[in-house]
Design a protein around this motif. Structure first.
Motif, short mmCIF file in Angstrom:
data_model
loop_
_atom_site.label_atom_id
_atom_site.label_comp_id
_atom_site.label_asym_id
_atom_site.label_seq_id
_atom_site.Cartn_x
_atom_site.Cartn_y
_atom_site.Cartn_z
N PRO A 213 13.31 -2.17 5.02
CA PRO A 213 13.83 -3.18 5.94
C PRO A 213 12.72 -3.69 6.84
O PRO A 213 11.69 -3.05 7.02
CB PRO A 213 14.89 -2.40 6.74
N PHE A 214 12.94 -4.88 7.43
CA PHE A 214 11.97 -5.47 8.33
C PHE A 214 11.86 -4.62 9.59
O PHE A 214 12.86 -4.32 10.24
CB PHE A 214 12.39 -6.88 8.74
N SER A 215 10.64 -4.24 9.94
CA SER A 215 10.41 -3.39 11.11
C SER A 215 9.61 -4.12 12.17
O SER A 215 8.67 -4.87 11.85
CB SER A 215 9.66 -2.12 10.69
N VAL A 216 9.93 -3.87 13.43
CA VAL A 216 9.18 -4.47 14.54
C VAL A 216 7.76 -3.92 14.59
O VAL A 216 6.90 -4.48 15.29
CB VAL A 216 9.88 -4.23 15.89
N HIS A 217 7.50 -2.85 13.87
CA HIS A 217 6.17 -2.25 13.87
C HIS A 217 5.27 -2.82 12.77
O HIS A 217 4.12 -2.40 12.64
CB HIS A 217 6.29 -0.73 13.75
N ASP A 218 5.79 -3.76 11.98
CA ASP A 218 4.99 -4.46 10.98
C ASP A 218 4.46 -5.76 11.55
O ASP A 218 5.09 -6.40 12.40
CB ASP A 218 5.84 -4.78 9.74
N ASN A 219 3.29 -6.18 11.07
CA ASN A 219 2.74 -7.47 11.48
C ASN A 219 3.58 -8.62 10.93
O ASN A 219 4.13 -8.52 9.82
CB ASN A 219 1.30 -7.62 11.01
N VAL A 220 3.68 -9.69 11.69
CA VAL A 220 4.45 -10.87 11.28
C VAL A 220 3.58 -12.10 11.47
O VAL A 220 3.83 -12.95 12.31
CB VAL A 220 5.78 -10.99 12.07
N ASP A 221 2.57 -12.20 10.65
CA ASP A 221 1.55 -13.23 10.82
C ASP A 221 1.64 -14.36 9.81
O ASP A 221 0.74 -15.20 9.74
CB ASP A 221 0.15 -12.60 10.72
N HIS A 222 2.73 -14.41 9.02
CA HIS A 222 2.81 -15.44 7.99
C HIS A 222 4.18 -16.11 8.01
O HIS A 222 4.98 -15.98 7.07
CB HIS A 222 2.52 -14.84 6.60
N PRO A 223 4.50 -16.87 9.07
CA PRO A 223 5.78 -17.59 9.12
C PRO A 223 5.83 -18.66 8.05
O PRO A 223 4.80 -19.21 7.66
CB PRO A 223 5.78 -18.21 10.53
N VAL A 224 7.06 -18.95 7.57
CA VAL A 224 7.21 -19.96 6.51
C VAL A 224 7.99 -21.18 6.99
O VAL A 224 8.39 -22.01 6.19
CB VAL A 224 7.86 -19.34 5.25
N SER A 225 8.19 -21.30 8.29
CA SER A 225 8.79 -22.50 8.87
C SER A 225 8.23 -22.69 10.27
O SER A 225 7.77 -21.73 10.91
CB SER A 225 10.31 -22.40 8.94
N LEU A 226 8.27 -23.92 10.76
CA LEU A 226 7.82 -24.18 12.12
C LEU A 226 8.70 -23.44 13.12
O LEU A 226 8.22 -22.93 14.14
CB LEU A 226 7.81 -25.68 12.41
#
Length: 348
Positions: A138-151
């Motif tokens: 599952p998506f974790s807050v402790h993972d990096n989120v550096d590749h958004p796919v929408s503005l």
């Protein structure tokens, strides 16, 4: 002390304020009533809140700093729950400036007002869309989120970065709340479950993207509100274990924290549609479509931090939640149609 809720006439804002008022809190609610979706629905939500004496409703725009700052000067605001934003992934493809104005300029104004007026805790809405191209579940807050796919997702990522800078520079306690596909009564007409219900009811084919191969962590509105209420009087503190050589995105050496609020149980989109059909007692006409730009195939919330810190995990099943939504939908639109018919007859 007073709680300021921005986006007060919105879906989550309405339900949250109603809960806070029932608990005896003093709430100032701010909304600009933009026409992204049905303004009358927003007016009706706001009107119900205004029936309660401990609610102060204000029409205004977070993108206008002097107007927002004046609101802080008029009220003794201790906590801000910032829900106002230009929502919607697909709308951001064609109307990018609405997102820049509300989600970036507006959020910057909220941060600066909080700093100037010594707010003790800022909670702000982020989004599951922030996980973008991530596929580890599952998506974790402790993972990096550096590749958004929408503005839209990029502006929510920016909000988290902006909040951290204010936590670092000014000691502003800030909590980001990544909501996962919220649904329920008084919901947003631009959301799929709402449009599915409307179109199935009227015999109109519904568009099912990615040929139906989608999963969403559908989260009922009461569970979202419960998570916010449990967090609003728990401002984050600096994490003494935070490691600069191995930085954890979900926490910080500053008073900053991020939480997922999701059902922690992704459901197939087709299961969701079948549940709506069952509650309506009517079969959907399906029009399968390819994946939409900006969409992701699946969302799934890791809520371990939320459960550990406030002892809460969502419990509402989609059968129960969709049943409540369909009951509200039928009641609300039957009443609106009756009122509109009376007005039409009166004018004629």
């Amino acid at each position: 002390m007073t709680i300021l809720v921005t986006g007060a006439a919105g879906f989550i804002g309405y339900h949250l304020i109603d809960r806070l008022l029932r608990e005896g809190k003093q709430v100032v609610g701010l909304d600009n009533f933009n026409d992204y979706y049905d303004v009358q629905l927003k007016r009706d939500r706001f009107g119900m809140l205004r029936q309660q004496l401990s609610f102060i409703g204000v029409e205004g725009d977070i993108a206008r700093f002097e107007e927002l700052n004046s609101l802080f000067e008029r009220h003794d605001i201790s906590t801000v729950i910032h829900l106002a934003a230009q929502a919607g992934v697909r709308y951001s493809l064609t109307n990018p400036f609405a997102y820049l104005e509300s989600n970036l300029t507006g959020f910057g104004n909220v941060l600066e007002s909080c700093r100037r007026h010594g707010v003790s805790h800022l909670l702000y809405a982020s989004s599951s869309s922030i996980y973008g191209a991530n596929v580890k579940m599952p998506f974790s807050v402790h993972d990096n989120v550096d590749h958004p796919v929408s503005l839209y997702a990029a502006t929510k990522k920016s909000n988290e970065l902006m909040a951290h800078s204010y936590s670092h520079l000014y000691g502003l306690p800030a909590t980001g709340l990544r909501f996962f596909t919220v649904y329920g009564p008084w919901g947003r007409p631009d959301m799929a479950y709402f449009s599915f219900t409307r179109d199935i009811s009227n015999g109109i084919p519904i568009k099912v993207f990615n040929e139906g191969r989608m999963q969403r962590d559908f989260t009922y509105i009461d569970d979202i509100v419960e998570g916010i209420v449990r967090l609003h009087d728990r401002p984050p503190t600096a994490d003494p274990q935070w490691d600069r050589e191995h930085p954890d995105p979900g926490t910080s050496y500053a008073p900053y924290k991020v939480y997922n609020i999701g059902n922690n149980k992704p459901e197939a989109l087709m299961t969701f549609i079948r549940t709506i059909e069952q509650k309506l007692g009517k079969e959907a006409k399906l029009e399968f479509m390819p994946m939409q730009p900006g969409d992701v195939e699946a969302t799934y919330a890791d809520i371990e931090d939320l459960t550990r810190d406030v002892g809460f995990a969502p419990t509402t099943s989609i059968e129960e939640g969709i049943g409540r939504f369909v009951d509200w939908y039928r009641s609300y639109y039957t009443s609106r149609e009756a009122v509109e018919e009376l007005l039409r007859v009166g004018r004629s």
